[in-house]
Design a protein around this motif. Sequence first.
Motif, PDB file in Angstrom:
ATOM      1  N   LEU A 129      -0.974  16.829   1.213  1.00 11.66           N
ATOM      2  CA  LEU A 129      -2.363  16.879   1.013  1.00 11.66           C
ATOM      3  C   LEU A 129      -2.960  15.689   1.724  1.00 11.66           C
ATOM      4  CD1 LEU A 129      -4.020  18.657  -1.011  1.00 11.66           C
ATOM      5  CD2 LEU A 129      -3.932  16.682  -2.840  1.00 11.66           C
ATOM      6  N   GLU A 130      -2.515  14.756   1.948  1.00 12.23           N
ATOM      7  CA  GLU A 130      -3.093  13.662   2.637  1.00 12.23           C
ATOM      8  C   GLU A 130      -3.406  14.027   4.147  1.00 12.23           C
ATOM      9  OE1 GLU A 130      -3.726   9.218   2.178  1.00 12.23           O
ATOM     10  OE2 GLU A 130      -2.918  10.763   0.876  1.00 12.23           O
ATOM     11  N   THR A 131      -2.571  14.744   4.805  1.00  9.00           N
ATOM     12  CA  THR A 131      -2.664  15.434   6.050  1.00  9.00           C
ATOM     13  C   THR A 131      -3.948  16.374   6.187  1.00  9.00           C
ATOM     14  OG1 THR A 131      -1.232  17.368   6.012  1.00  9.00           O
ATOM     15  CG2 THR A 131      -0.170  15.331   6.767  1.00  9.00           C
ATOM     16  N   LEU A 132      -4.338  16.742   5.019  1.00 10.29           N
ATOM     17  CA  LEU A 132      -5.603  17.694   4.980  1.00 10.29           C
ATOM     18  C   LEU A 132      -6.967  17.024   4.819  1.00 10.29           C
ATOM     19  CD1 LEU A 132      -4.451  20.781   2.936  1.00 10.29           C
ATOM     20  CD2 LEU A 132      -4.582  20.573   5.406  1.00 10.29           C
ATOM     21  N   ILE A 133      -6.887  15.704   4.638  1.00 11.62           N
ATOM     22  CA  ILE A 133      -8.114  15.178   4.560  1.00 11.62           C
ATOM     23  C   ILE A 133      -8.904  15.006   5.576  1.00 11.62           C
ATOM     24  CG2 ILE A 133      -9.250  12.963   4.439  1.00 11.62           C
ATOM     25  CD1 ILE A 133      -6.780  12.000   2.301  1.00 11.62           C
ATOM     26  N   PRO A 134      -8.461  15.001   6.857  1.00 10.55           N
ATOM     27  CA  PRO A 134      -9.521  15.217   8.087  1.00 10.55           C
ATOM     28  C   PRO A 134      -9.869  17.109   8.202  1.00 10.55           C
ATOM     29  CG  PRO A 134      -7.585  13.988   8.833  1.00 10.55           C
ATOM     30  CD  PRO A 134      -7.312  14.277   7.475  1.00 10.55           C
ATOM     31  N   SER A 135      -8.937  17.651   7.830  1.00  7.68           N
ATOM     32  CA  SER A 135      -9.604  18.912   7.869  1.00  7.68           C
ATOM     33  C   SER A 135     -10.520  19.373   6.670  1.00  7.68           C
ATOM     34  CB  SER A 135      -8.389  20.028   7.538  1.00  7.68           C
ATOM     35  OG  SER A 135      -7.462  19.859   8.681  1.00  7.68           O
ATOM     36  N   ALA A 136     -10.551  18.868   5.535  1.00  9.22           N
ATOM     37  CA  ALA A 136     -11.428  18.800   4.507  1.00  9.22           C
ATOM     38  C   ALA A 136     -12.721  18.202   5.073  1.00  9.22           C
ATOM     39  CB  ALA A 136     -10.818  18.207   3.377  1.00  9.22           C
ATOM     40  N   GLU A 137     -12.669  17.179   5.576  1.00 14.90           N
ATOM     41  CA  GLU A 137     -14.091  16.533   6.256  1.00 14.90           C
ATOM     42  C   GLU A 137     -14.602  17.473   7.387  1.00 14.90           C
ATOM     43  OE1 GLU A 137     -13.570  11.896   5.707  1.00 14.90           O
ATOM     44  OE2 GLU A 137     -12.539  12.780   7.425  1.00 14.90           O
ATOM     45  N   LYS A 138     -14.015  18.126   8.201  1.00 12.16           N
ATOM     46  CA  LYS A 138     -14.151  19.047   9.045  1.00 12.16           C
ATOM     47  C   LYS A 138     -14.873  20.122   8.484  1.00 12.16           C
ATOM     48  CE  LYS A 138     -11.386  17.042  12.760  1.00 12.16           C
ATOM     49  NZ  LYS A 138      -9.891  17.318  13.303  1.00 12.16           N
ATOM     50  N   LEU A 139     -14.110  20.736   7.452  1.00 11.83           N
ATOM     51  CA  LEU A 139     -14.655  21.998   6.962  1.00 11.83           C
ATOM     52  C   LEU A 139     -15.986  21.681   6.112  1.00 11.83           C
ATOM     53  CD1 LEU A 139     -14.055  24.812   5.662  1.00 11.83           C
ATOM     54  CD2 LEU A 139     -12.937  23.792   3.807  1.00 11.83           C
ATOM     55  N   VAL A 140     -16.394  20.598   5.605  1.00 15.68           N
ATOM     56  CA  VAL A 140     -17.488  20.445   5.037  1.00 15.68           C
ATOM     57  C   VAL A 140     -18.676  20.502   6.254  1.00 15.68           C
ATOM     58  CG1 VAL A 140     -19.108  18.549   3.915  1.00 15.68           C
ATOM     59  CG2 VAL A 140     -16.885  18.928   3.028  1.00 15.68           C
ATOM     60  N   ALA A 141     -18.400  19.754   7.413  1.00 14.18           N
ATOM     61  CA  ALA A 141     -19.224  19.726   8.089  1.00 14.18           C
ATOM     62  C   ALA A 141     -19.500  21.077   9.036  1.00 14.18           C
ATOM     63  CB  ALA A 141     -18.691  18.828   9.563  1.00 14.18           C
ATOM     64  N   ALA A 142     -18.232  22.005   9.157  1.00 13.69           N
ATOM     65  CA  ALA A 142     -18.360  23.305   9.510  1.00 13.69           C
ATOM     66  C   ALA A 142     -19.297  24.329   8.727  1.00 13.69           C
ATOM     67  CB  ALA A 142     -17.311  24.062   9.745  1.00 13.69           C
ATOM     68  N   VAL A 143     -19.116  24.020   7.194  1.00 11.85           N
ATOM     69  CA  VAL A 143     -20.015  24.860   6.446  1.00 11.85           C
ATOM     70  C   VAL A 143     -21.319  24.289   6.540  1.00 11.85           C
ATOM     71  CG1 VAL A 143     -20.486  25.086   4.008  1.00 11.85           C
ATOM     72  CG2 VAL A 143     -18.090  25.299   4.952  1.00 11.85           C
ATOM     73  N   ARG A 144     -21.720  23.267   6.785  1.00 13.96           N
ATOM     74  CA  ARG A 144     -23.173  22.719   6.876  1.00 13.96           C
ATOM     75  C   ARG A 144     -23.729  23.163   8.041  1.00 13.96           C
ATOM     76  NH1 ARG A 144     -24.809  19.168   2.663  1.00 13.96           N
ATOM     77  NH2 ARG A 144     -23.231  19.252   1.210  1.00 13.96           N
ATOM     78  N   MET A 186       0.917  -1.244  -0.006  1.00 16.12           N
ATOM     79  CA  MET A 186      -0.143  -0.109  -0.023  1.00 16.12           C
ATOM     80  C   MET A 186       0.901   1.360   0.079  1.00 16.12           C
ATOM     81  SD  MET A 186      -3.151   0.590   2.412  1.00 16.12           S
ATOM     82  CE  MET A 186      -4.348   1.846   1.948  1.00 16.12           C
ATOM     83  N   PRO A 187       0.634   2.187  -0.914  1.00 17.84           N
ATOM     84  CA  PRO A 187       1.388   3.322  -0.960  1.00 17.84           C
ATOM     85  C   PRO A 187       1.384   4.394   0.245  1.00 17.84           C
ATOM     86  CG  PRO A 187      -0.301   3.426  -2.748  1.00 17.84           C
ATOM     87  CD  PRO A 187      -0.288   2.251  -1.778  1.00 17.84           C
ATOM     88  N   ALA A 188       2.397   5.018   0.617  1.00 20.44           N
ATOM     89  CA  ALA A 188       2.496   5.727   1.737  1.00 20.44           C
ATOM     90  C   ALA A 188       1.156   6.824   2.051  1.00 20.44           C
ATOM     91  CB  ALA A 188       3.862   6.322   1.764  1.00 20.44           C
ATOM     92  N   TYR A 189       0.863   7.243   0.812  1.00 19.97           N
ATOM     93  CA  TYR A 189      -0.383   8.348   0.700  1.00 19.97           C
ATOM     94  C   TYR A 189      -1.241   7.766  -0.259  1.00 19.97           C
ATOM     95  CZ  TYR A 189       3.871  10.602   2.573  1.00 19.97           C
ATOM     96  OH  TYR A 189       4.946  10.790   3.205  1.00 19.97           O
ATOM     97  N   PRO A 190      -2.245   6.895   0.157  1.00 17.43           N
ATOM     98  CA  PRO A 190      -2.814   6.027  -0.823  1.00 17.43           C
ATOM     99  C   PRO A 190      -4.006   6.910  -1.241  1.00 17.43           C
ATOM    100  CG  PRO A 190      -3.398   5.720   1.364  1.00 17.43           C
ATOM    101  CD  PRO A 190      -2.171   6.571   1.542  1.00 17.43           C
ATOM    102  N   TYR A 191      -4.545   8.057  -0.730  1.00 16.75           N
ATOM    103  CA  TYR A 191      -5.709   8.578  -1.390  1.00 16.75           C
ATOM    104  C   TYR A 191      -5.340   9.848  -2.125  1.00 16.75           C
ATOM    105  CZ  TYR A 191      -7.922   6.221   2.190  1.00 16.75           C
ATOM    106  OH  TYR A 191      -8.729   5.108   3.006  1.00 16.75           O
ATOM    107  N   THR A 192      -4.124  10.731  -1.854  1.00 16.09           N
ATOM    108  CA  THR A 192      -3.731  11.714  -2.878  1.00 16.09           C
ATOM    109  C   THR A 192      -2.545  11.674  -3.368  1.00 16.09           C
ATOM    110  OG1 THR A 192      -2.800  12.758  -0.847  1.00 16.09           O
ATOM    111  CG2 THR A 192      -4.933  13.243  -0.920  1.00 16.09           C
ATOM    112  N   GLY A 193      -1.564  10.879  -2.959  1.00 20.40           N
ATOM    113  CA  GLY A 193      -0.245  10.610  -3.354  1.00 20.40           C
ATOM    114  C   GLY A 193       0.564  11.672  -3.096  1.00 20.40           C
ATOM    115  N   ASP A 194       0.288  12.628  -2.073  1.00 22.12           N
ATOM    116  CA  ASP A 194       0.796  13.745  -1.544  1.00 22.12           C
ATOM    117  C   ASP A 194       0.792  13.855  -0.305  1.00 22.12           C
ATOM    118  OD1 ASP A 194       2.123  16.540  -2.295  1.00 22.12           O
ATOM    119  OD2 ASP A 194       0.436  16.918  -0.633  1.00 22.12           O
ATOM    120  N   ARG A 195       2.140  13.941   0.210  1.00 20.64           N
ATOM    121  CA  ARG A 195       2.203  13.797   1.927  1.00 20.64           C
ATOM    122  C   ARG A 195       1.388  14.912   2.697  1.00 20.64           C
ATOM    123  NH1 ARG A 195       7.792  15.357   4.447  1.00 20.64           N
ATOM    124  NH2 ARG A 195       7.791  16.729   2.862  1.00 20.64           N
TER     125      ARG A 195
END
Length: 111
Positions: free
Chosen positions: A12-27, A1-10
């Motif tokens: 960007l991968e760390t921002l996935i939880p922030s992106a999820e939280k951002l969506v929730a905050a906007v809602r 399994m690649p080190a950064y399976p979802y984005t391929g970028d170290r």
Amino acid sequence: MPAYPYTGDRYLETLIPSAEKLVAAVRRDDPMHVAAMLADAEQAYGDPLAGARALVVLLAAMVPDDRAADDLLRWRSNPHEYRRLRALGVGAAEAAELASAVRPITKGTAA
């Protein structure tokens, strides 16, 4: 399994939880948490513009590409009802559809 399976970028991968939280905050209409997630992106990239750009690209990658903008933003027609339905456990797509079918109650109007 690649080190950064979802984005391929170290970073960007760390921002996935922030992106999820951002969506929730906007809602939730929570500007303080929106600002906090943008700050997370700035911290990851060391620059506010670079962080915001990265977060925008990540969010765009997370949006289903087979749904029209009016469908994706349907929840905005009645956000209070949408949030009420989501709190009751109704799924996001169904809550958006149901909320858009109900006119929001505005001050000074009869039910």
